[in-house]
Design a protein around this motif. Structure first.
Motif, PDB file in Angstrom:
ATOM      1  N   LEU A   1      50.379  13.047   3.694  1.00  0.00           N
ATOM      2  CA  LEU A   1      50.016  13.290   5.095  1.00  0.00           C
ATOM      3  C   LEU A   1      50.333  12.075   5.963  1.00  0.00           C
ATOM      4  N   ALA A   2      50.021  10.888   5.468  1.00  0.00           N
ATOM      5  CA  ALA A   2      50.297   9.668   6.232  1.00  0.00           C
ATOM      6  C   ALA A   2      51.804   9.496   6.431  1.00  0.00           C
ATOM      7  N   THR A   3      52.574   9.790   5.415  1.00  0.00           N
ATOM      8  CA  THR A   3      54.031   9.689   5.527  1.00  0.00           C
ATOM      9  C   THR A   3      54.560  10.684   6.553  1.00  0.00           C
ATOM     10  N   ALA A   4      54.076  11.911   6.488  1.00  0.00           N
ATOM     11  CA  ALA A   4      54.517  12.938   7.447  1.00  0.00           C
ATOM     12  C   ALA A   4      54.159  12.540   8.875  1.00  0.00           C
ATOM     13  N   ARG A   5      52.985  11.973   9.047  1.00  0.00           N
ATOM     14  CA  ARG A   5      52.575  11.551  10.388  1.00  0.00           C
ATOM     15  C   ARG A   5      53.463  10.421  10.892  1.00  0.00           C
ATOM     16  N   THR A   6      53.754   9.450  10.034  1.00  0.00           N
ATOM     17  CA  THR A   6      54.602   8.326  10.418  1.00  0.00           C
ATOM     18  C   THR A   6      56.002   8.799  10.787  1.00  0.00           C
ATOM     19  N   VAL A   7      56.556   9.683   9.978  1.00  0.00           N
ATOM     20  CA  VAL A   7      57.896  10.212  10.256  1.00  0.00           C
ATOM     21  C   VAL A   7      57.900  10.947  11.594  1.00  0.00           C
ATOM     22  N   THR A   8      56.888  11.754  11.829  1.00  0.00           N
ATOM     23  CA  THR A   8      56.797  12.507  13.090  1.00  0.00           C
ATOM     24  C   THR A   8      56.678  11.567  14.280  1.00  0.00           C
ATOM     25  N   GLU A   9      55.803  10.554  14.154  1.00  0.00           N
ATOM     26  CA  GLU A   9      55.653   9.590  15.248  1.00  0.00           C
ATOM     27  C   GLU A   9      56.963   8.860  15.526  1.00  0.00           C
TER      28      GLU A   9
END
Length: 155
Positions: free
Chosen positions: A105-113
């Motif tokens: 989830l943290a990786t997905a959020r970082t990529v999205t940001e």
């Protein structure tokens, strides 16, 4: 029925039944979290989001059962020690799955940001003038040019 009454009712179940219910809830929670993690890794955000309701319900069920087991621990350890050990191992598997899920989830959020920031930066750059006027000064941007986008980082 209040939460306290539900806990009391669960505590009064025989050891095998209570442990079996907890194992079932735990297995279902681990399975849905595994599916969510798989979807997130593959970039299927909609499918992962669709699991939220099921995951929430399973987590609530498991927490309720875990509380009942904690409150009846001395009795359960005496009546079903192998089931309690199996639950402990299952709980450790859940903790591992949760850590992996949170990492994804943290990786997905970082990529999205990062993606949104790059798009906002690119959109803002296209609106800037790239030439100088006759007086040697940069031309003023048009009021009708694109102003970029905003990003809500509160999520």
């Amino acid at each position: 029925m209040t939460a306290a009454e539900r806990l009391t009712a669960l505590e009064s179940l025989d050891a095998e039944t209570l442990c079996a219910r907890a194992e079932t809830a735990l297995g279902a929670l681990v399975e849905v979290m595994n599916r969510e993690t798989t979807y997130l890794r593959a970039g299927h955000m909609r499918e992962a989001t669709a699991l939220t309701g099921e995951k929430t319900q399973l987590a609530q069920d498991y927490v309720t059962l875990a509380r009942a087991i904690q409150r009846a621990a001395p009795r359960l350890k005496a009546e079903a020690p192998t089931r309690i050990d199996a639950l402990r191992r299952g709980h450790e598997a859940l903790a591992t799955q949760m850590a992996e899920n949170l990492r994804v989830l943290a990786t997905a959020r970082t990529v999205t940001e990062n993606l949104l920031s790059d798009v906002a930066r690119a959109a803002g750059n296209t609106a800037r003038p790239k030439t100088y006027g006759a007086a040697g000064q940069a031309a003023k941007p048009s009021t009708e040019s694109m102003k970029g986008i905003s990003i809500n980082r509160a999520l």
